[in-house]
Design an enzyme around this catalytic site. Structure first.
Site, PDB file in Angstrom:
ATOM      1  N   TYR A 196      -6.010   2.652  11.583  1.00  0.00           N
ATOM      2  CA  TYR A 196      -7.052   1.574  10.711  1.00  0.00           C
ATOM      3  C   TYR A 196      -6.259   2.700   9.287  1.00  0.00           C
ATOM      4  O   TYR A 196      -6.069   3.568   8.806  1.00  0.00           O
ATOM      5  CB  TYR A 196      -8.525   1.840   9.835  1.00  0.00           C
ATOM      6  CG  TYR A 196      -9.247   0.937  11.028  1.00  0.00           C
ATOM      7  CD1 TYR A 196      -9.379  -0.506  10.874  1.00  0.00           C
ATOM      8  CD2 TYR A 196      -9.829   1.716  12.625  1.00  0.00           C
ATOM      9  CE1 TYR A 196      -9.972  -1.137  12.169  1.00  0.00           C
ATOM     10  CE2 TYR A 196     -10.233   1.598  13.339  1.00  0.00           C
ATOM     11  CZ  TYR A 196     -10.211  -0.402  12.887  1.00  0.00           C
ATOM     12  OH  TYR A 196     -11.166  -1.098  14.456  1.00  0.00           O
ATOM     13  N   GLU A 197      -5.473   1.351   8.328  1.00  0.00           N
ATOM     14  CA  GLU A 197      -5.007   2.162   7.406  1.00  0.00           C
ATOM     15  C   GLU A 197      -5.257   2.695   6.065  1.00  0.00           C
ATOM     16  O   GLU A 197      -5.253   3.666   5.455  1.00  0.00           O
ATOM     17  CB  GLU A 197      -4.148   1.034   6.432  1.00  0.00           C
ATOM     18  CG  GLU A 197      -4.503   0.248   5.648  1.00  0.00           C
ATOM     19  CD  GLU A 197      -4.262  -1.253   5.281  1.00  0.00           C
ATOM     20  OE1 GLU A 197      -3.642  -1.916   6.020  1.00  0.00           O
ATOM     21  OE2 GLU A 197      -5.188  -2.123   4.285  1.00  0.00           O
ATOM     22  N   ALA A 198      -6.538   2.937   6.693  1.00  0.00           N
ATOM     23  CA  ALA A 198      -8.270   3.557   5.704  1.00  0.00           C
ATOM     24  C   ALA A 198      -7.726   4.801   5.768  1.00  0.00           C
ATOM     25  O   ALA A 198      -8.324   5.769   5.293  1.00  0.00           O
ATOM     26  CB  ALA A 198      -9.064   3.580   5.829  1.00  0.00           C
ATOM     27  N   GLY A 199      -6.659   5.254   6.629  1.00  0.00           N
ATOM     28  CA  GLY A 199      -6.841   7.100   7.611  1.00  0.00           C
ATOM     29  C   GLY A 199      -7.707   6.677   8.883  1.00  0.00           C
ATOM     30  O   GLY A 199      -7.907   8.058   8.983  1.00  0.00           O
ATOM     31  N   HIS A 221       0.882  -1.163   0.201  1.00  0.00           N
ATOM     32  CA  HIS A 221      -0.116  -0.368  -0.134  1.00  0.00           C
ATOM     33  C   HIS A 221       0.918   0.824   0.193  1.00  0.00           C
ATOM     34  O   HIS A 221       0.747   2.051  -1.150  1.00  0.00           O
ATOM     35  CB  HIS A 221      -0.780  -0.086   1.332  1.00  0.00           C
ATOM     36  CG  HIS A 221      -2.141  -0.728   1.151  1.00  0.00           C
ATOM     37  ND1 HIS A 221      -3.046  -0.616   0.004  1.00  0.00           N
ATOM     38  CD2 HIS A 221      -3.348  -0.971   1.920  1.00  0.00           C
ATOM     39  CE1 HIS A 221      -3.623  -1.633  -0.262  1.00  0.00           C
ATOM     40  NE2 HIS A 221      -3.893  -1.506   1.607  1.00  0.00           N
TER      41      HIS A 221
END
Lengths: 300, 235, 300, 235
Positions: free
Chosen positions: D50-53, C101
């Site tokens: 979370y990696e989604a921000g 990512h």
């Protein structure tokens, strides 16, 4: 866990002689009250880093707090020169490191991102790069062309003024956001000053507005009007009259020291300062409200 | 004939250089006035952006600084300084940059750093701010400045921002994306780069002589074959 | 200047055979309607770039639009595999480039910033770096240590779904903002789809919320429910049932082609799609409102 | 004695590894459950990112994906993916990362990329996502996985994420900031790295034998001298 304390306590605990300090804000949200408290506590040998040193660093240099400045524009924005910093630099009494804005901000971005350096495209101007040995070059492995790089800047302490935060240090900022986020993540310690301390529900109602999270924050101080003569968007206006006045005040060491005596040493804290500023200035700098359109996050 | 101040004259001429739809990196003072004038006349779709991170400003009053709150209220967008210098300027989204400085030389290089030697200067100036990157990366740059001999030396003491270096070929060899200075607007007339990147006198304001411009310029100034007289402000 | 047009017109004008397409959105705001329109218009040989290809690229690959995928995670998030992409990759019928990512997002960040590459610290894992020759290294000139770098990604066209924008393309986005801004600035052309087209005054009431400015936008399309089965924060919920259902649907080429026939080829546009989805699903995905705390910009 | 599913058992033990105030990079599934459990019991100040921000999520329902809207509503902060991977993870602001994968080897290296050869694999897995950087840079990493022989080969087919490479010295020589895997929580017990970075059996769940663990592990598994029996879930 609350990090609330007075600004006096925060400065005593987190700003030490010899530290590199980044008091953030591009014109907006400059934490003048914190600069004044550092002067009152008599800090020495600080390295003062800021893209635009502005009056806050002119005053701190005048008070003898600094041994070095790191900057990209030493002007009084829209007015002229920062007379004290300029005099000290020209006399060789103050160390310095100079960048362009982009170089300075790239140093903070690298520091905030945990990277050792940030690349920048060439500008065809090489004089400053040659004058400052911290500018370097690396070769782009894809094209074979060189990019210019600057090293990470990781201040010992960043001081960030915000519109509102909760007592843990989760902060909403709007208006000009300059380099506040980058300074907070780059620094080893962060002192937050806020116009308002709000319940965490207010912060959590608009998470996209939260630029600084609690776990990079060391201290949270409730300091209304902290930014005067700079400003806080939506709370009070920039005191352009004072920026013009400083240009005259700073013409002689005597008038500067008299000003420091009256407005910094002779004042207990920002509350006393704001009272002394007086009702007429309060009125002059007041701003009618204008609200953002509603934003619906949805009850998921 | 109406009389104008030198500032008004320069503002009107700078405004005329702007095209409708231009994205302009605005500085304080005259560039700000020029952009507002252009937006209210021939360039309603002009987008004003500021190094403070403000895009599409609609100032309701004349800002003293480029970080004034009136630039933010009713702006289109506000972003960080890192974003304005990367996503906007470095990426090539800026059409026009306005520049000023203590010295502008024969090839349009600008000094905003020191008069004299860098380490032991006679005068230490405010420094680059955004100008090094604006001069490098904006598609077109314009310089607005009073015309005085000390401001137009043959060679700047310190090249804070690149014009054409020592000639257009040198700038091109650097591979930098922007087109460099397109014109210098002064209270006496216009200087524009020739095919070698050297600034030459291309226009004088009404009543100004070539000799007067030469007397206020620090190098033997070439005059364009088709020297124009500028059209005066229309009101 | 208005850039309003139908999605059909926007795709016809701005997405060409052989283009590199970045349909942005990390789980949130995925522009499914645009993907379906690309399928209907029969585009071929596209390079489909996305950190998380998600069902949208699985469907586009199934429809034969793609010659290559660039990705960092080819899963059906929380469910399992993207069966069609996986099958095509394993069969060697689809070209690919793979990153983590952070590598993928760094490529977009470099592209958006106008830089040739972005540096990343080492992770101690080197297998992917060795497998993908576009990963390179450069030496940090300050420490002498190596950093890993990836090259800029500049898609031919980015497709970005937003909550609201004006007809010029100034867009407000909130909730998960993934890589929308970076994709928009990195791309050569940008198609914006929006739940709502609003007067520019709404956008200008909250400039800090505007992540995408008009002058990087090529076309603006009013497409409510564009993101289904993905979601739009504050407007409708994610259709997790469909994400689970796709896992079964995509088990055989026949059921996939039948689904495409019924839900893409057999449908005129998103309005018809949403009507076909039906009232029960509309109800199931509806979300009670929950508003952000007011923000005062001040009438300066 | 109450019985638990393997998932419940792993969730409870993973939750116990979290400390109050930890900033945790959460994945979907069991890590998400473990964090919610820890936050509601001994670690009320746990921060879930979370990696989604998303930072400081307070999900009111169990999210299927790590980009669910329930993670956003009432979160502390939301930022871009570039920011979450730089300002948070690369900068060293993440205490704990949870990882999973198709294969975990003797030195805690993880494979989430391919079974077989990279260019001609038997199975192409989803790939790294955020795990390469989480494994490198989080202060502590925990792996939660069912204990099966095919999941625990002596050496992974492809090292998507670094454990201790071929020994703790190799990871240290790489200069990477994070501390690497601290424990593997399975349905049979705990594996933890010894002084050389090799995963050894340090605990078994009640009723599990060392032989049973060895039979489900693809290398000759060392057993810690002070092998513990884990404390069962308390309700």
């Amino acid at each position: 866990m609350s990090k609330l304390c007075t600004l006096k306590e925060a400065i005593a605990r987190h700003v030490h002689d010899g530290d590199c300090v980044y008091a953030a804000g591009f014109t907006h949200l400059i934490p003048f009250a914190a600069g004044h408290e550092i002067i009152r506590q008599g800090r020495k040998d600080l390295t003062l880093a800021r893209a635009t040193p502005d009056l806050i660093y002119d005053q701190m240099v005048a008070a003898g707090c600094a041994k070095k400045v790191i900057y990209s524009y030493i002007g009084n924005p829209g007015v002229g020169s920062l007379r004290i910093i300029r005099t000290e630099l020209e006399a060789g009494r103050l160390e310095f490191e100079e960048y362009s804005h982009f170089g300075m901000i790239s140093r903070l971005q690298a520091g905030a991102a945990g990277l050792p350096f940030m690349p920048m495209n060439q500008t065809a101007a090489t004089a400053l790069e040659q004058a400052n040995p911290l500018y370097r070059r690396v070769t782009d492995p894809y094209s074979g062309r060189e990019v210019v790089v600057v090293p990470a800047l990781n201040p010992d302490v960043a001081i960030i003024h915000v519109q509102r935060c909760d007592e843990r240090g989760n902060a909403h900022i709007w208006g000009i956001i300059g380099e506040q986020k980058e300074a907070a993540f780059a620094a080893r310690r962060v002192i937050l000053t806020a116009e308002e301390i709000v319940p965490e529900e207010v912060i959590r109602s608009d998470p996209n507005r939260t630029l600084i999270p609690e776990f990079v924050v060391s201290a949270v101080c409730h300091v209304p009007y902290c930014a005067h003569p700079s400003y806080t968007q939506g709370y009070y206006d920039r005191d352009n009259d004072f920026y013009l006045e400083w240009d005259k005040l700073s013409e002689t060491p005597e008038s500067v020291q008299a000003w420091l005596q009256e407005w910094v040493y002779g004042i207990a804290d920002r509350e006393a300062y704001w009272e002394k500023v007086g009702a007429e200035t309060h009125r002059r700098l007041s701003v009618p409200p204008l609200y953002a359109a509603p934003v619906n996050y949805g009850e998921y | 004939m109406t009389t104008f101040t030198a500032s008004e004259l320069m503002t009107v001429h700078a405004a005329r250089l702007l095209r409708d739809g231009d994205v302009v990196f605005v500085g304080v003072g005259l560039p700000n006035l020029a952009c507002n004038l252009a937006r209210r006349t021939h360039a309603p779709n002009l987008v004003m952006i500021y190094e403070a991170g403000v895009i599409g400003a609609r100032p309701s009053r004349l800002p003293l600084s480029i970080g004034d709150p009136t630039l933010v209220t009713r702006a289109t967008s506000v972003c960080s300084m890192y974003d304005i210098f990367t996503l906007y300027l470095q990426r090539g989204n800026v059409d026009v940059g306005f520049l000023g400085g203590a010295q502008i030389d024969r090839f349009g290089n600008i000094n905003a750093t020191v008069i004299g030697d860098y380490n032991h200067p006679k005068v230490r100036l405010p420094g680059s701010g955004g100008s090094m990157e604006i001069a490098g990366w904006a598609n077109r740059c314009y310089i607005i400045t009073p015309h005085q001999k000390r401001r137009f030396p043959e060679k700047v003491d310190f090249a804070t921002s690149a014009g054409f270096l020592n000639g257009r070929a040198a700038r091109e060899a650097s591979g930098v994306r922007g087109g460099g200075p397109q014109a210098v607007v002064t209270n006496l007339g216009f200087l524009e780069p020739d095919e070698n990147g050297e600034l030459v006198l291309t226009a004088v304001h009404p009543g100004v002589t070539v000799e007067e411009v030469q007397a206020n310029t620090g190098w033997p100034l070439k005059t364009a074959a088709n020297l124009r007289v500028t059209r005066p402000p229309s009101e």
